[in-house]
Write an enzyme that holds these catalytic residues in place. Structure first.
Site, PDB file in Angstrom:
ATOM      1  N   LYS A  66      11.295 -37.240 -11.408  1.00 37.32           N
ATOM      2  CA  LYS A  66      11.899 -38.390 -11.688  1.00 37.32           C
ATOM      3  C   LYS A  66      10.786 -38.980 -12.659  1.00 37.32           C
ATOM      4  O   LYS A  66      11.203 -39.822 -13.422  1.00 37.32           O
ATOM      5  CB  LYS A  66      12.176 -39.183 -10.758  1.00 37.32           C
ATOM      6  CG  LYS A  66      11.082 -39.394  -9.748  1.00 37.32           C
ATOM      7  CD  LYS A  66      11.296 -40.271  -8.338  1.00 37.32           C
ATOM      8  CE  LYS A  66      12.022 -39.831  -7.419  1.00 37.32           C
ATOM      9  NZ  LYS A  66      11.278 -38.839  -6.710  1.00 37.32           N
ATOM     10  N   HIS A 195       6.359 -42.242   1.757  1.00 37.03           N
ATOM     11  CA  HIS A 195       5.832 -42.618   0.348  1.00 37.03           C
ATOM     12  C   HIS A 195       5.156 -43.904   0.693  1.00 37.03           C
ATOM     13  O   HIS A 195       5.871 -44.841   0.888  1.00 37.03           O
ATOM     14  CB  HIS A 195       6.888 -42.561  -0.552  1.00 37.03           C
ATOM     15  CG  HIS A 195       6.489 -42.488  -1.703  1.00 37.03           C
ATOM     16  ND1 HIS A 195       5.617 -43.380  -2.435  1.00 37.03           N
ATOM     17  CD2 HIS A 195       6.796 -41.738  -3.069  1.00 37.03           C
ATOM     18  CE1 HIS A 195       5.361 -43.307  -3.535  1.00 37.03           C
ATOM     19  NE2 HIS A 195       5.944 -42.259  -3.911  1.00 37.03           N
ATOM     20  N   GLY A 235       2.286 -41.619  -4.895  1.00 35.11           N
ATOM     21  CA  GLY A 235       1.287 -42.832  -4.867  1.00 35.11           C
ATOM     22  C   GLY A 235       0.054 -42.532  -5.573  1.00 35.11           C
ATOM     23  O   GLY A 235      -0.829 -43.354  -5.354  1.00 35.11           O
ATOM     24  N   GLU A 269       4.133 -35.128  -3.055  1.00 33.99           N
ATOM     25  CA  GLU A 269       5.225 -35.532  -4.125  1.00 33.99           C
ATOM     26  C   GLU A 269       4.406 -36.066  -5.174  1.00 33.99           C
ATOM     27  O   GLU A 269       5.134 -37.208  -5.732  1.00 33.99           O
ATOM     28  CB  GLU A 269       6.478 -36.214  -3.732  1.00 33.99           C
ATOM     29  CG  GLU A 269       7.007 -35.445  -2.448  1.00 33.99           C
ATOM     30  CD  GLU A 269       8.165 -36.276  -1.565  1.00 33.99           C
ATOM     31  OE1 GLU A 269       8.415 -37.508  -2.061  1.00 33.99           O
ATOM     32  OE2 GLU A 269       8.675 -35.697  -0.806  1.00 33.99           O
ATOM     33  N   PRO A 270       3.431 -35.789  -5.879  1.00 32.56           N
ATOM     34  CA  PRO A 270       2.969 -36.644  -6.975  1.00 32.56           C
ATOM     35  C   PRO A 270       3.564 -36.606  -8.298  1.00 32.56           C
ATOM     36  O   PRO A 270       4.426 -35.621  -8.631  1.00 32.56           O
ATOM     37  CB  PRO A 270       1.498 -36.044  -7.322  1.00 32.56           C
ATOM     38  CG  PRO A 270       1.712 -34.630  -6.712  1.00 32.56           C
ATOM     39  CD  PRO A 270       2.605 -34.680  -5.642  1.00 32.56           C
ATOM     40  N   ARG A 272       3.153 -39.765 -11.026  1.00 32.44           N
ATOM     41  CA  ARG A 272       2.254 -40.540 -12.065  1.00 32.44           C
ATOM     42  C   ARG A 272       0.951 -39.706 -12.183  1.00 32.44           C
ATOM     43  O   ARG A 272       0.487 -39.597 -13.274  1.00 32.44           O
ATOM     44  CB  ARG A 272       2.146 -41.938 -11.340  1.00 32.44           C
ATOM     45  CG  ARG A 272       1.178 -42.684 -12.223  1.00 32.44           C
ATOM     46  CD  ARG A 272       0.931 -44.029 -11.472  1.00 32.44           C
ATOM     47  NE  ARG A 272       1.871 -44.727 -10.621  1.00 32.44           N
ATOM     48  CZ  ARG A 272       2.868 -45.607 -11.281  1.00 32.44           C
ATOM     49  NH1 ARG A 272       2.674 -45.798 -12.374  1.00 32.44           N
ATOM     50  NH2 ARG A 272       3.678 -46.152 -10.704  1.00 32.44           N
ATOM     51  N   TYR A 319      10.654 -51.718 -14.770  1.00 33.57           N
ATOM     52  CA  TYR A 319      11.022 -50.853 -13.563  1.00 33.57           C
ATOM     53  C   TYR A 319       9.906 -50.442 -12.919  1.00 33.57           C
ATOM     54  O   TYR A 319       9.878 -50.123 -11.405  1.00 33.57           O
ATOM     55  CB  TYR A 319      11.563 -49.482 -14.420  1.00 33.57           C
ATOM     56  CG  TYR A 319      11.832 -48.162 -13.443  1.00 33.57           C
ATOM     57  CD1 TYR A 319      12.603 -48.112 -12.229  1.00 33.57           C
ATOM     58  CD2 TYR A 319      11.308 -46.896 -13.711  1.00 33.57           C
ATOM     59  CE1 TYR A 319      12.590 -46.897 -11.326  1.00 33.57           C
ATOM     60  CE2 TYR A 319      11.167 -45.937 -13.063  1.00 33.57           C
ATOM     61  CZ  TYR A 319      12.031 -45.906 -11.788  1.00 33.57           C
ATOM     62  OH  TYR A 319      11.956 -44.950 -10.924  1.00 33.57           O
ATOM     63  N   ASP A 347      17.729 -58.000 -28.108  1.00 33.01           N
ATOM     64  CA  ASP A 347      17.677 -58.546 -26.825  1.00 33.01           C
ATOM     65  C   ASP A 347      16.237 -59.510 -26.563  1.00 33.01           C
ATOM     66  O   ASP A 347      15.219 -58.779 -27.059  1.00 33.01           O
ATOM     67  CB  ASP A 347      17.969 -57.634 -25.780  1.00 33.01           C
ATOM     68  CG  ASP A 347      18.339 -58.519 -24.298  1.00 33.01           C
ATOM     69  OD1 ASP A 347      17.711 -59.607 -24.300  1.00 33.01           O
ATOM     70  OD2 ASP A 347      18.511 -57.840 -23.466  1.00 33.01           O
ATOM     71  N   TYR A 375       7.061 -42.701 -15.865  1.00 32.09           N
ATOM     72  CA  TYR A 375       8.240 -43.636 -15.603  1.00 32.09           C
ATOM     73  C   TYR A 375       8.611 -44.268 -17.148  1.00 32.09           C
ATOM     74  O   TYR A 375       8.727 -45.480 -17.121  1.00 32.09           O
ATOM     75  CB  TYR A 375       7.982 -44.789 -14.574  1.00 32.09           C
ATOM     76  CG  TYR A 375       7.869 -43.857 -13.172  1.00 32.09           C
ATOM     77  CD1 TYR A 375       8.848 -43.356 -12.706  1.00 32.09           C
ATOM     78  CD2 TYR A 375       6.502 -43.956 -12.572  1.00 32.09           C
ATOM     79  CE1 TYR A 375       8.461 -42.400 -11.471  1.00 32.09           C
ATOM     80  CE2 TYR A 375       6.510 -43.341 -11.445  1.00 32.09           C
ATOM     81  CZ  TYR A 375       7.206 -42.414 -10.918  1.00 32.09           C
ATOM     82  OH  TYR A 375       7.009 -41.959  -9.739  1.00 32.09           O
TER      83      TYR A 375
HETATM   84  C1  LIG Z   1      10.682 -39.859  -2.881  1.00 31.44           C
HETATM   85  C2  LIG Z   1       9.647 -40.106  -3.937  1.00 31.44           C
HETATM   86  N1  LIG Z   1       8.677 -39.066  -4.098  1.00 31.44           N
HETATM   87  C3  LIG Z   1       7.765 -39.168  -5.037  1.00 31.44           C
HETATM   88  C4  LIG Z   1       7.495 -40.213  -6.163  1.00 31.44           C
HETATM   89  C5  LIG Z   1       6.476 -40.452  -7.136  1.00 31.44           C
HETATM   90  O1  LIG Z   1       5.544 -41.406  -6.758  1.00 31.44           O
HETATM   91  P1  LIG Z   1       4.309 -41.411  -7.743  1.00 31.44           P
HETATM   92  O2  LIG Z   1       4.795 -41.262  -9.073  1.00 31.44           O
HETATM   93  O3  LIG Z   1       3.865 -42.727  -7.436  1.00 31.44           O
HETATM   94  O4  LIG Z   1       3.282 -40.261  -7.106  1.00 31.44           O
HETATM   95  C6  LIG Z   1       8.626 -41.317  -5.995  1.00 31.44           C
HETATM   96  C7  LIG Z   1       8.460 -42.186  -6.785  1.00 31.44           C
HETATM   97  O5  LIG Z   1       9.307 -43.120  -6.956  1.00 31.44           O
HETATM   98  C8  LIG Z   1       9.563 -40.910  -5.031  1.00 31.44           C
HETATM   99  O6  LIG Z   1      10.663 -42.028  -4.848  1.00 31.44           O
END
Ligand SMILES: Cc1ncc(COP(=O)(O)O)c(C=O)c1O
Length: 432
Positions: A66, A195, A235, A269-270, A272, A319, A347, A375
């Site tokens: 994402k 998270h 995070g 789950e990194p 960023r 966001y 806008d 993001y």
């Molecule tokens: C479920 C989950 N895992 C991992 C992430 C990635 O987080 P980060 O970019 O802080 O590492 C997110 C971010 O929203 C998330 O919702």
């Protein structure tokens, strides 16, 4: 075996190091100032991955798609042997399309639409998170042999994007009840996830979250579950100049203390962390207003209109609560004014910077923004008909060759319909 074999013209392979400022200089000399563009340093993602493995060897990173679903990012990480956190059918399909095997994917969205769950199940993506009994009932119907990971809430006091309001059950009050429900439904519970919040600035929170997870592993055993998966979520910082040097020892020592048994698989789950610094956005001034102080007749404020805004890359302001820091390309000598910087759309929400002291800019002056990989791209829209930035990807020859060796590419490279990115098919690559 070749990495991005047929797209050398868009992924530039350089003999020497990838020097982003020099490349930006070259590009700005060649390109029109009308369209914004990104410079992406693939080596930065490779270095991040190597650094992760060095600093937290026990924790297998599952890149959070994402954060930036650019195909080159995903393909690079697939080649390096990273695994993936997917939040939807679309993300799962994209990663499976790279040839990544389903057991390298965690479906880490506690709220899963039925059709997405069906898709995951049909494609053997079985490891998934949940945080409610409703979701458990749904999973039982659609994916009864899923490997369930209970997401608990343990939030950092300081984070750019707290997530606890929406996701994660209370580790003390709710989690034991959900474990019992999973048991009564005869579901397979394999682990705990959390998270702490994206852009976390409170690293000791990981220690606390891992200790909660330990308690729940012990509780689950009393219900007949031998869990074997701990997911420490995302995070982690990723901007230039940040490191995981502070957080890694906290996580490593919490794992040693609470999970000394090395047969427990630890994943993360990194998002960023991997991509933020790899992308630099280059915009240019399209228009300008000189606002006068009517009483004195002197200049009160400058207003600049760039060719990228909050409906495109700078959605990260809304966001992701980012605060963009502009860098000027060689035009630092003008008189300094209070300035407001806007995006290109009609806008008034499209404001990038409300008030900043900046040397005077002229139309066609370039304005750069570093750390724009997280993001930004996946949420960007061409609202009002403004084109999205092109991405120019660079890699150093040695890194390219290293990826070629690592990456058993099965089929050629081709463009997706946007023409901006690449699609690559991979055979499975062993986990890091
Ligand atoms: C479920 C989950 N895992 C991992 C992430 C990635 O987080 P980060 O970019 O802080 O590492 C997110 C971010 O929203 C998330 O919702």
């Amino acid at each position: 075996m070749k990495f991005f074999e047929r797209d050398n013209e868009r992924i530039q392979i350089l003999d020497g190091p990838v020097n982003v400022p020099v490349l930006i200089n070259q590009l700005t000399n060649q390109l029109s100032t009308e369209e914004p563009f990104y410079v992406m340093d693939i080596g930065e993602i490779v270095r991040k991955h190597q650094n992760w493995i060095e600093k937290m060897p026990r924790v297998v990173p599952h890149y959070a798609v994402k954060c930036n679903d650019n195909d080159v990012v995903c393909a690079t990480l697939a080649a390096l042997g990273a695994s993936f956190d997917c939040a939807s059918k679309g993300e799962i399909s994209k990663i499976l399309g790279l040839g990544v095997s389903p057991d390298r994917i965690i479906f880490a969205n506690p709220m899963k639409p039925n059709s997405h769950l069906r898709y995951a199940d049909a494609n053997n993506v079985k490891t998934m998170t949940f945080d409610s009994d409703t979701e458990l009932h749904k999973i039982r119907k659609i994916s009864p042999d899923a490997k369930l990971v209970l997401r608990i809430r343990c939030e950092a006091e300081k984070a750019l994007c707290p997530l606890g309001k929406k996701f994660g059950c209370d580790p003390v009050e709710e989690a034991p009840r959900l474990i019992k429900i999973a048991r009564s439904l005869d579901l397979e519970l394999v682990g705990i996830s959390f998270h702490v919040g994206s852009g976390c600035a409170d690293f000791p929170i990981y220690y606390k979250a891992i200790s909660y997870a330990r308690d729940l592993f012990d509780y689950a055993r009393t219900c007949g579950y031998e869990m074997n998966l701990l997911d420490v979520g995302g995070g982690f910082p990723g901007d230039k100049g940040t490191t995981i040097d502070e957080v890694a020892p906290i996580i490593n020592s919490a794992l040693d203390q609470f999970f000394p048994d090395k047969s427990i698989r630890v994943i993360s789950e990194p998002g960023r962390y991997y991509v933020s610094a790899a992308f630099t956005l280059v915009t240019a001034v399209q228009s300008k207003r000189v606002c006068l102080d009517f009483q004195t007749g002197s200049i009160d404020r400058m207003m600049y209109y760039l060719n990228d805004g909050v409906y495109a890359s700078f959605n990260c302001i809304l966001y992701d609560h980012q605060v963009p820091k502009p860098m000027l390309l060689g035009q630092n000598n003008g008189k300094v004014y209070n300035s407001t910087v806007w995006g290109p759309t009609c806008d008034a929400l499209d404001q990038l910077i409300e008030n900043i002291r900046m040397p005077e800019l002229q139309i066609d002056d370039w304005v750069l923004f570093e750390n724009m990989g997280a993001y930004t791209i996946p949420v960007a829209s061409p609202f009002n008909g403004f084109p999205l930035p092109k991405i120019y990807c660079y890699i150093n020859k040695d890194t390219w060759e290293m990826l070629n060796d690592l990456c058993p590419i099965t089929d050629g490279t081709f463009c997706n319909p946007s023409g901006n990115e690449l699609m690559i098919n991979y055979e499975d690559v062993a986990c890091a």
